[in-house]
Design a protein around this motif. Structure first.
Motif, short mmCIF file in Angstrom:
data_model
loop_
_atom_site.label_atom_id
_atom_site.label_comp_id
_atom_site.label_asym_id
_atom_site.label_seq_id
_atom_site.Cartn_x
_atom_site.Cartn_y
_atom_site.Cartn_z
N CYS A 44 18.33 -34.22 47.93
CA CYS A 44 19.06 -32.97 47.72
C CYS A 44 18.22 -31.77 48.13
CB CYS A 44 19.46 -32.83 46.25
SG CYS A 44 20.88 -33.83 45.77
N SER A 47 18.36 -31.46 51.73
CA SER A 47 19.67 -30.94 52.12
C SER A 47 19.75 -29.43 51.93
CB SER A 47 20.75 -31.63 51.27
OG SER A 47 22.04 -31.15 51.61
N GLY A 51 20.63 -26.94 54.77
CA GLY A 51 21.96 -26.35 54.75
C GLY A 51 22.05 -24.85 54.94
N GLU A 143 28.26 -27.04 56.10
CA GLU A 143 27.14 -26.55 55.28
C GLU A 143 27.52 -25.40 54.34
OE1 GLU A 143 24.65 -28.32 55.13
OE2 GLU A 143 24.97 -29.52 56.93
N THR A 146 27.21 -26.67 50.95
CA THR A 146 25.97 -27.39 50.63
C THR A 146 25.32 -26.94 49.33
OG1 THR A 146 25.45 -27.98 52.91
CG2 THR A 146 23.61 -27.83 51.39
N SER A 147 25.14 -25.64 49.15
CA SER A 147 24.46 -25.16 47.94
C SER A 147 25.20 -25.59 46.68
CB SER A 147 24.34 -23.63 47.98
OG SER A 147 23.52 -23.23 49.05
N GLN A 149 27.35 -28.10 46.44
CA GLN A 149 27.34 -29.56 46.33
C GLN A 149 26.02 -30.08 45.79
OE1 GLN A 149 28.65 -31.64 49.84
NE2 GLN A 149 27.85 -33.61 49.14
N ASN A 150 24.92 -29.52 46.25
CA ASN A 150 23.61 -30.00 45.78
C ASN A 150 23.33 -29.58 44.34
OD1 ASN A 150 22.14 -31.48 48.00
ND2 ASN A 150 22.71 -29.65 49.11
#
Length: 252
Positions: A44, A47, A51, A143, A146-147, A149-150
């Motif tokens: 993560c 990522s 991202g 992306e 991304t923030s 999701q992580n």
């Protein structure tokens, strides 16, 4: 068709950066985490390191190279900045693919996603030298979540060990699922459809072979389909959890 030269590529340096990020996460930031999720948390972190820069640089490179945002030239030659963003993403997917193949080889969906992503990114960067605007537009849509999701993923890994993490996970889940569903389930397909219309008009002839852009469309559409199925399963799990909790409250 000539292959673009690799020796001037920043790919090795970028790959080392992601190796460092993974090691930083695994041995320092998440060293006290449960071993079951320690490597996932380090993934993560990689990522996150990929991202946000990829999102910002992709948007910047498209704005710099296009005369009109409403009429993007999907067949324009790749600029130096666009090539850098492509290689930044290639380095990330290579390292995360290695992570999954070594530590989580059973996760076939993510492995297939990373292999497919690498195919599109590497052919756009090294084989054709055109089409980055189209591909980076997809990267922006990928992306932009991304923030969120992580953050959701990290809270999910820690929810059994931390009440705070459990609270974040429970609060964030429906908002993340809705956000992800709109981006991947609506905006993504619309953008891919637009790319397909442009390429099919013949403007890419002589720049990007027909078999290549068709394979890009197929791979990207498959990735979007996989993402939609993934978030659909999350919605189903959320519904079941909420239903179970309501049932327990009635019994108490």
């Amino acid at each position: 068709m000539e292959f673009l030269i690799f020796y001037e590529s920043p790919l090795p340096l970028l790959t080392l950066w992601f190796i460092f990020t993974y090691i930083l996460g695994y041995f320092i930031i998440f060293k006290n985490w449960n071993n079951k999720y320690r490597s996932e948390a380090a993934s993560c972190l990689m990522s996150l390191a990929h991202g946000t820069p990829a999102l910002v640089l992709s948007i910047l490179s498209i704005l710099q190279s296009q005369k009109s945002i409403s009429q993007l030239d999907f067949t324009s030659p790749n600029t130096a900045l666009q090539n850098l963003v492509l290689e930044h993403s290639i380095a990330y997917f290579l390292m995360d693919l290695f992570h999954y193949m070594v530590l989580i080889p059973s996760d076939v969906l993510f492995i297939a996603h990373h292999v497919a992503s690498l195919y599109v990114l590497t052919t756009c960067r090294y084989l054709f030298g055109h089409g980055a605007v189209a591909i980076l537009g997809i990267l922006v849509l990928a992306e932009v979540t991304t923030s969120c999701q992580n953050t959701w993923s990290l809270s999910r890994y820690r929810k059994l060990d931390s009440e705070k993490a459990a609270g974040v996970f429970e609060f964030l889940s429906p908002y993340f699922y809705a956000y992800f569903s709109v981006v991947r389930g609506i905006l993504g397909p619309l953008y891919v459809y637009k790319i397909g219309l442009v390429f099919n008009s013949g403007v890419a002839d002589g720049l990007i072979p027909r078999w290549a852009w068709i394979s890009w469309i197929v791979v990207i559409a498959g990735g979007i389909g996989g993402s939609v199925l993934w978030v659909l399963h999350l919605w189903i799990d959320l519904y079941r959890e909420r239903k179970t909790k309501k049932g327990l409250k009635k019994l108490s």
